[in-house]
Write a protein that holds these residues in place. Structure first.
Motif, PDB file in Angstrom:
ATOM      1  N   UNK B  56       0.833  -1.211   0.000  1.00 30.93           N
ATOM      2  CA  UNK B  56       0.000   0.000   0.000  1.00 30.93           C
ATOM      3  C   UNK B  56       0.861   1.253   0.000  1.00 30.93           C
ATOM      4  N   UNK B  57       1.940   1.221   0.757  1.00 28.50           N
ATOM      5  CA  UNK B  57       2.809   2.405   0.806  1.00 28.50           C
ATOM      6  C   UNK B  57       3.481   2.655  -0.535  1.00 28.50           C
ATOM      7  N   UNK B  58       3.913   1.582  -1.173  1.00 26.06           N
ATOM      8  CA  UNK B  58       4.581   1.768  -2.471  1.00 26.06           C
ATOM      9  C   UNK B  58       3.590   2.267  -3.510  1.00 26.06           C
ATOM     10  N   UNK B  59       2.400   1.705  -3.469  1.00 32.06           N
ATOM     11  CA  UNK B  59       1.384   2.172  -4.422  1.00 32.06           C
ATOM     12  C   UNK B  59       1.027   3.633  -4.157  1.00 32.06           C
ATOM     13  N   UNK B  60       0.883   3.959  -2.876  1.00 36.85           N
ATOM     14  CA  UNK B  60       0.497   5.331  -2.532  1.00 36.85           C
ATOM     15  C   UNK B  60       1.575   6.320  -2.970  1.00 36.85           C
ATOM     16  N   UNK B  61       2.813   5.903  -2.809  1.00 33.96           N
ATOM     17  CA  UNK B  61       3.904   6.806  -3.184  1.00 33.96           C
ATOM     18  C   UNK B  61       3.936   7.039  -4.694  1.00 33.96           C
ATOM     19  N   UNK B  62       3.454   6.057  -5.436  1.00 35.61           N
ATOM     20  CA  UNK B  62       3.463   6.174  -6.897  1.00 35.61           C
ATOM     21  C   UNK B  62       2.172   6.790  -7.422  1.00 35.61           C
ATOM     22  N   UNK B  63       1.398   7.373  -6.535  1.00 36.79           N
ATOM     23  CA  UNK B  63       0.135   7.973  -6.971  1.00 36.79           C
ATOM     24  C   UNK B  63       0.402   9.026  -8.031  1.00 36.79           C
ATOM     25  N   UNK B  64      -0.454   9.065  -9.046  1.00 33.88           N
ATOM     26  CA  UNK B  64      -0.280  10.119 -10.041  1.00 33.88           C
ATOM     27  C   UNK B  64      -0.393  11.470  -9.358  1.00 33.88           C
ATOM     28  N   UNK B  65       0.357  12.433  -9.872  1.00 32.95           N
ATOM     29  CA  UNK B  65       0.259  13.774  -9.312  1.00 32.95           C
ATOM     30  C   UNK B  65      -1.160  14.274  -9.504  1.00 32.95           C
TER      31      UNK B  65
END
Lengths: 178, 189
Positions: B56-65
């Protein structure tokens, strides 16, 4: 199961202790973050866990060490939460808080390049997913939709949405571990 | 976010998925209590929580701007593009006429002297900053040729110092400017 105590030689023992802490720090912190949803609280509790590890090191059993650490982490986290969160309503609020709202601190300049690389890897992994799975992940993570909402909007059963998420998680976890 | 999954729902039986639902805040309090009780002595469940948090953290960090400002500027492209032969100063007046023509005078009303149809900064608008910037650009006069405006629509997302200067004194923006933006988002002229 045969149990082996921690090494007796002091230098060897200290090295083994340091290595154990290095190995388990990340996964323990993630586990604690899942329980506490608060990065500072997870940091504090992790320190308590390692303090107990140091105290109990002479009788520590490496074979069962990982499970022991997680057990201590669990109880320390529950104690911490009981001290901090006395009201049921607050607990319900905590349970409803997505863990990723506890955003990591800004990376330093050196770590930024690594971070950018990791982000690119995640985006590539997402792009490689089948479209139906990717849509569920993106709606859940980036549009803050519950699985039930996603199912309603896509017009498919909740179980289908959860199965897509499960499959996506397995693929993403594998890709990101590579 | 409140859990919306009924207790009797048929869910895939998967520990990693349960852990993800737990860390995503999608379990009811009863489910969360039961899951946490399991964590007391179930090492695979604990490991699943750790994995779910990591993912979840990795996905969240890769959130589109957040929607980049350049995309929102692009909402106005259809307004600017037909005016390529004009200077931007004249575009302001013609834009109103053009909008009237496209809308048949119904959805979009041009400003008039008695009823300027302006709105305050941020008032009832989805993209007040972009609306204001576009308006400021259109008002900037002949030095802004339509080609410049087109280039500006495609500029990188960051707000430039020039934009900041335009925005330092928030202009009153005619209502039709943001109506245009909203209609453009809906695919309407």
């Amino acid at each position: 199961m045969q149990h082996h105590p921690a090494p007796v030689d002091l230098a060897e023992s200290n090295a083994a202790l340091a290595e154990l802490i290095r190995q388990e720090r990340g996964s323990l912190h993630q586990f604690l973050l899942g329980l506490l949803r608060d990065r500072a609280a997870a940091d504090d509790v992790l320190q308590q866990v390692f303090l107990k590890l140091v105290e109990g090191w002479p009788s520590f059993r490496l074979e069962t060490g990982r499970s022991w650490l997680f057990t201590v982490a669990y109880h320390e986290a529950m104690d911490h939460r009981r001290r901090q969160t006395r009201l049921d309503a607050a607990l319900a609020e905590l349970w409803a808080r997505p863990v990723w709202q506890a955003r990591p601190p800004p990376a330093g300049a050196d770590a930024e390049a690594i971070r950018r690389e990791a982000i690119d890897a995640v985006r590539r992994a997402l792009a490689d997913l089948p479209a139906a799975q990717r849509e569920v992940v993106e709606r859940r993570m980036y549009h803050n939709q519950t699985f039930a909402t996603i199912a309603a909007e896509l017009g498919c059963p909740l179980g289908t949405v959860l199965t897509r998420m499960r499959l996506a998680m397995k693929v993403l976890t594998r890709l990101l571990e590579e | 976010m409140s859990p919306e999954i009924p207790d009797d729902a048929q869910l895939p039986d998967d520990l990693d998925l349960a852990a993800f639902r737990y860390v995503a805040g999608e379990m009811s309090p009863d489910e969360a209590i039961a899951f946490e009780a399991r964590l007391a002595d179930d090492q695979p469940a604990r490991e699943s929580v750790g994995r779910a948090v990591a993912l979840a953290e990795r996905l969240a960090e890769a959130a589109p701007a957040e929607e980049p400002i350049v995309e929102r500027r692009a909402d106005y492209r259809w307004v600017i593009a037909p005016l390529g032969w004009m200077a931007a100063g004249a575009a302001v007046a013609l834009l109103a006429v053009s909008l009237l023509g496209r809308s048949g005078g119904s959805a979009i009303q041009p400003p008039d002297a008695g009823n300027p149809g302006t709105v305050g900064p941020g008032e009832g608008r989805a993209n007040p900053d972009v609306d204001a910037l576009v308006w400021a650009r259109l008002q900037a006069g002949p030095q802004w040729a339509a080609a410049d405006l087109e280039r500006w629509l495609d500029e990188p997302a960051e707000v430039t110092a020039e934009d900041e200067a335009d925005w330092s004194d928030p202009p009153e923006v005619p209502a039709w400017i943001f109506t245009t933006s909203q209609n453009s988002k809906r695919g309407q002229p």
